[in-house]
Design a protein around this motif. Structure first.
Motif, PDB file in Angstrom:
ATOM      1  N   VAL A 159      -8.302  17.633  13.073  1.00 18.49           N
ATOM      2  CA  VAL A 159      -8.462  16.180  13.140  1.00 18.49           C
ATOM      3  C   VAL A 159      -7.534  15.562  12.094  1.00 18.49           C
ATOM      4  O   VAL A 159      -7.534  15.991  10.941  1.00 18.49           O
ATOM      5  CB  VAL A 159      -9.913  15.753  12.888  1.00 18.49           C
ATOM      6  CG1 VAL A 159     -10.041  14.227  13.025  1.00 18.49           C
ATOM      7  CG2 VAL A 159     -10.853  16.447  13.866  1.00 18.49           C
ATOM      8  N   TYR A 160      -6.770  14.579  12.500  1.00 17.13           N
ATOM      9  CA  TYR A 160      -5.792  13.934  11.634  1.00 17.13           C
ATOM     10  C   TYR A 160      -6.230  12.506  11.327  1.00 17.13           C
ATOM     11  O   TYR A 160      -6.581  11.750  12.228  1.00 17.13           O
ATOM     12  CB  TYR A 160      -4.406  13.945  12.295  1.00 17.13           C
ATOM     13  CG  TYR A 160      -3.853  15.336  12.413  1.00 17.13           C
ATOM     14  CD1 TYR A 160      -4.237  16.174  13.452  1.00 17.13           C
ATOM     15  CD2 TYR A 160      -2.967  15.845  11.462  1.00 17.13           C
ATOM     16  CE1 TYR A 160      -3.768  17.470  13.553  1.00 17.13           C
ATOM     17  CE2 TYR A 160      -2.481  17.138  11.554  1.00 17.13           C
ATOM     18  CZ  TYR A 160      -2.889  17.942  12.594  1.00 17.13           C
ATOM     19  OH  TYR A 160      -2.415  19.233  12.687  1.00 17.13           O
ATOM     20  N   PHE A 161      -6.202  12.158  10.042  1.00 15.86           N
ATOM     21  CA  PHE A 161      -6.634  10.844   9.588  1.00 15.86           C
ATOM     22  C   PHE A 161      -5.478  10.126   8.889  1.00 15.86           C
ATOM     23  O   PHE A 161      -4.883  10.661   7.955  1.00 15.86           O
ATOM     24  CB  PHE A 161      -7.783  10.955   8.585  1.00 15.86           C
ATOM     25  CG  PHE A 161      -9.068  11.467   9.151  1.00 15.86           C
ATOM     26  CD1 PHE A 161      -9.332  12.823   9.191  1.00 15.86           C
ATOM     27  CD2 PHE A 161     -10.030  10.581   9.635  1.00 15.86           C
ATOM     28  CE1 PHE A 161     -10.524  13.303   9.708  1.00 15.86           C
ATOM     29  CE2 PHE A 161     -11.229  11.056  10.156  1.00 15.86           C
ATOM     30  CZ  PHE A 161     -11.470  12.413  10.192  1.00 15.86           C
ATOM     31  N   CYS A 162      -5.207   8.924   9.325  1.00 18.10           N
ATOM     32  CA  CYS A 162      -4.272   8.053   8.638  1.00 18.10           C
ATOM     33  C   CYS A 162      -5.056   7.260   7.587  1.00 18.10           C
ATOM     34  O   CYS A 162      -6.225   6.910   7.815  1.00 18.10           O
ATOM     35  CB  CYS A 162      -3.629   7.113   9.655  1.00 18.10           C
ATOM     36  SG  CYS A 162      -2.297   6.091   9.020  1.00 18.10           S
ATOM     37  N   ALA A 163      -4.444   6.991   6.450  1.00 20.22           N
ATOM     38  CA  ALA A 163      -5.163   6.297   5.379  1.00 20.22           C
ATOM     39  C   ALA A 163      -4.200   5.503   4.520  1.00 20.22           C
ATOM     40  O   ALA A 163      -2.990   5.757   4.519  1.00 20.22           O
ATOM     41  CB  ALA A 163      -5.926   7.314   4.507  1.00 20.22           C
ATOM     42  N   LEU A 164      -4.751   4.539   3.800  1.00 25.49           N
ATOM     43  CA  LEU A 164      -3.932   3.781   2.866  1.00 25.49           C
ATOM     44  C   LEU A 164      -4.709   3.511   1.589  1.00 25.49           C
ATOM     45  O   LEU A 164      -5.943   3.525   1.560  1.00 25.49           O
ATOM     46  CB  LEU A 164      -3.465   2.459   3.490  1.00 25.49           C
ATOM     47  CG  LEU A 164      -4.485   1.352   3.764  1.00 25.49           C
ATOM     48  CD1 LEU A 164      -4.789   0.499   2.529  1.00 25.49           C
ATOM     49  CD2 LEU A 164      -3.973   0.437   4.868  1.00 25.49           C
ATOM     50  N   ILE A 165      -3.962   3.277   0.552  1.00 28.64           N
ATOM     51  CA  ILE A 165      -4.537   2.798  -0.696  1.00 28.64           C
ATOM     52  C   ILE A 165      -3.737   1.584  -1.113  1.00 28.64           C
ATOM     53  O   ILE A 165      -2.516   1.586  -1.102  1.00 28.64           O
ATOM     54  CB  ILE A 165      -4.562   3.900  -1.770  1.00 28.64           C
ATOM     55  CG1 ILE A 165      -5.379   3.441  -2.973  1.00 28.64           C
ATOM     56  CG2 ILE A 165      -3.168   4.307  -2.197  1.00 28.64           C
ATOM     57  CD1 ILE A 165      -5.743   4.583  -3.903  1.00 28.64           C
ATOM     58  N   SER A 166      -4.464   0.539  -1.448  1.00 24.91           N
ATOM     59  CA  SER A 166      -3.820  -0.716  -1.765  1.00 24.91           C
ATOM     60  C   SER A 166      -3.281  -0.704  -3.178  1.00 24.91           C
ATOM     61  O   SER A 166      -3.775   0.031  -4.034  1.00 24.91           O
ATOM     62  CB  SER A 166      -4.831  -1.853  -1.606  1.00 24.91           C
ATOM     63  OG  SER A 166      -4.294  -3.064  -2.073  1.00 24.91           O
ATOM     64  N   PRO A 202       0.814  -1.225   0.000  1.00 27.12           N
ATOM     65  CA  PRO A 202       0.000   0.000   0.000  1.00 27.12           C
ATOM     66  C   PRO A 202       0.843   1.267   0.000  1.00 27.12           C
ATOM     67  O   PRO A 202       2.015   1.257   0.370  1.00 27.12           O
ATOM     68  CB  PRO A 202      -0.779  -0.113   1.314  1.00 27.12           C
ATOM     69  CG  PRO A 202       0.128  -0.896   2.213  1.00 27.12           C
ATOM     70  CD  PRO A 202       0.800  -1.905   1.311  1.00 27.12           C
ATOM     71  N   SER A 203       0.217   2.342  -0.427  1.00 30.63           N
ATOM     72  CA  SER A 203       0.733   3.682  -0.186  1.00 30.63           C
ATOM     73  C   SER A 203       0.025   4.219   1.052  1.00 30.63           C
ATOM     74  O   SER A 203      -1.146   3.915   1.289  1.00 30.63           O
ATOM     75  CB  SER A 203       0.455   4.597  -1.384  1.00 30.63           C
ATOM     76  OG  SER A 203       1.171   4.168  -2.514  1.00 30.63           O
ATOM     77  N   LEU A 204       0.714   5.035   1.824  1.00 31.00           N
ATOM     78  CA  LEU A 204       0.188   5.502   3.104  1.00 31.00           C
ATOM     79  C   LEU A 204       0.098   7.021   3.121  1.00 31.00           C
ATOM     80  O   LEU A 204       0.932   7.713   2.505  1.00 31.00           O
ATOM     81  CB  LEU A 204       1.096   5.020   4.245  1.00 31.00           C
ATOM     82  CG  LEU A 204       1.313   3.510   4.316  1.00 31.00           C
ATOM     83  CD1 LEU A 204       2.330   3.168   5.391  1.00 31.00           C
ATOM     84  CD2 LEU A 204      -0.005   2.784   4.586  1.00 31.00           C
ATOM     85  N   THR A 261      -8.712   3.826   2.299  1.00 27.41           N
ATOM     86  CA  THR A 261      -9.258   3.326   3.552  1.00 27.41           C
ATOM     87  C   THR A 261      -8.710   4.202   4.668  1.00 27.41           C
ATOM     88  O   THR A 261      -7.501   4.367   4.795  1.00 27.41           O
ATOM     89  CB  THR A 261      -8.836   1.860   3.777  1.00 27.41           C
ATOM     90  OG1 THR A 261      -9.338   1.054   2.713  1.00 27.41           O
ATOM     91  CG2 THR A 261      -9.386   1.353   5.102  1.00 27.41           C
ATOM     92  N   PHE A 262      -9.607   4.763   5.478  1.00 29.16           N
ATOM     93  CA  PHE A 262      -9.227   5.724   6.506  1.00 29.16           C
ATOM     94  C   PHE A 262      -9.306   5.121   7.902  1.00 29.16           C
ATOM     95  O   PHE A 262     -10.131   4.240   8.170  1.00 29.16           O
ATOM     96  CB  PHE A 262     -10.157   6.944   6.480  1.00 29.16           C
ATOM     97  CG  PHE A 262      -9.930   7.879   5.349  1.00 29.16           C
ATOM     98  CD1 PHE A 262     -10.563   7.687   4.133  1.00 29.16           C
ATOM     99  CD2 PHE A 262      -9.089   8.970   5.490  1.00 29.16           C
ATOM    100  CE1 PHE A 262     -10.363   8.564   3.076  1.00 29.16           C
ATOM    101  CE2 PHE A 262      -8.880   9.855   4.439  1.00 29.16           C
ATOM    102  CZ  PHE A 262      -9.523   9.653   3.234  1.00 29.16           C
ATOM    103  N   GLY A 263      -8.466   5.652   8.789  1.00 29.31           N
ATOM    104  CA  GLY A 263      -8.638   5.397  10.209  1.00 29.31           C
ATOM    105  C   GLY A 263      -9.739   6.273  10.771  1.00 29.31           C
ATOM    106  O   GLY A 263     -10.373   7.045  10.043  1.00 29.31           O
ATOM    107  N   SER A 264      -9.963   6.171  12.064  1.00 27.33           N
ATOM    108  CA  SER A 264     -11.101   6.848  12.695  1.00 27.33           C
ATOM    109  C   SER A 264     -10.836   8.310  13.019  1.00 27.33           C
ATOM    110  O   SER A 264     -11.751   9.021  13.423  1.00 27.33           O
ATOM    111  CB  SER A 264     -11.503   6.115  13.964  1.00 27.33           C
ATOM    112  OG  SER A 264     -10.408   6.036  14.848  1.00 27.33           O
ATOM    113  N   GLY A 265      -9.597   8.767  12.841  1.00 25.37           N
ATOM    114  CA  GLY A 265      -9.298  10.171  13.088  1.00 25.37           C
ATOM    115  C   GLY A 265      -8.868  10.429  14.517  1.00 25.37           C
ATOM    116  O   GLY A 265      -9.330   9.763  15.448  1.00 25.37           O
TER     117      GLY A 265
END
Lengths: 116, 113
Positions: free
Chosen positions: B87-94, B31-33, B102-106
């Motif tokens: 608010v900070y969101f971590c995310a990835l793309i496969s 994934p890319s992050l 696809t995001f985390g909950s923030g």
């Protein structure tokens, strides 16, 4: 336009009513995405469009949800017979193209839906 | 399937404090992050990204390093400012065919003067 535009910014409706949420993506962006942001939860993917086609509708929570995109531009997310659990912020995003999606999405400010 | 788990908030810090927001992921392929940020009253915007293992993404004083061995992408900043409150969101793309983020909950960050 300069950015992704969503309307309405706020919508309060009664349970059982239908609502339509609109998204106008950045000009030239062929991919468009809908997400839902519920209180205390992350962003839930709903659906994406490449052009006017939506190859994967499996993220839609129920058959009360539908979306369409016309002219490769504006998209409408429709929720029929709204329920209180539909209350959330609905986010639209666009990118250059699904196949070119490097993960950099451009988001609108969202439409906050409150179902009483 | 893909998933992102990030540190629960809210996080409250004093100005000039050191910030870490933890993020771990599960994904197929490579994934890319990403870290996205949502300032009050604004839409989400990309803060930084890393596309392969050991890459470091950086922007506005924030950094995150793609750690494949620990499946992590923790966000750090050495000295936060009041204007970093967001608010900070971590995310990835496969790298697979399901190319949606696809995001985390923030994580809500508040920086006090």
């Amino acid at each position: 336009g300069a950015g992704v535009s969503q309307s309405p910014s706020n919508k309060v409706t009664e349970k059982g009513k239908d609502v339509e949420l609109r998204c106008d993506p950045i000009s030239g962006h062929t991919a468009l995405y809908w997400y839902r942001q519920s209180l205390g939860q992350g962003l839930e993917f709903l659906i994406y469009f490449q052009g006017n086609s939506a190859p994967d509708k499996s993220g839609l929570p129920s058959d009360r949800f539908s979306a369409e995109r016309t002219g490769g531009s504006v998209s409408t997310l429709t929720i029929q017979r709204t329920q209180q659990e539909d209350s959330a912020v609905y986010l639209c995003a666009s990118s250059l193209g699904w196949g070119l999606n490097t993960g950099e999405l451009f988001f609108g400010e969202g439409s906050r839906l409150t179902v009483l | 399937g893909n998933s992102v788990t990030q540190m629960e908030g809210p996080v409250t810090l004093s100005e000039e404090a050191f910030l870490t927001i933890n993020c771990t992921y599960t994904a197929t392929g490579y994934p890319s992050l990403f870290w996205y940020v949502q300032y009050p009253g604004e839409g989400l915007q990309l803060l930084l990204k890393a596309t392969k293992a050991d890459d470091k993404g950086s922007n506005k004083g924030f950094e995150a390093t793609y750690r494949k061995e620990t499946t992590s992408f923790h966000l750090e900043k050495g000295s936060v400012q009041v204007s970093d409150s967001a608010v900070y969101f971590c995310a990835l793309i496969s790298s697979g065919s399901a190319r949606q983020l696809t995001f985390g909950s923030g994580t809500q960050l508040t920086v006090l003067p």
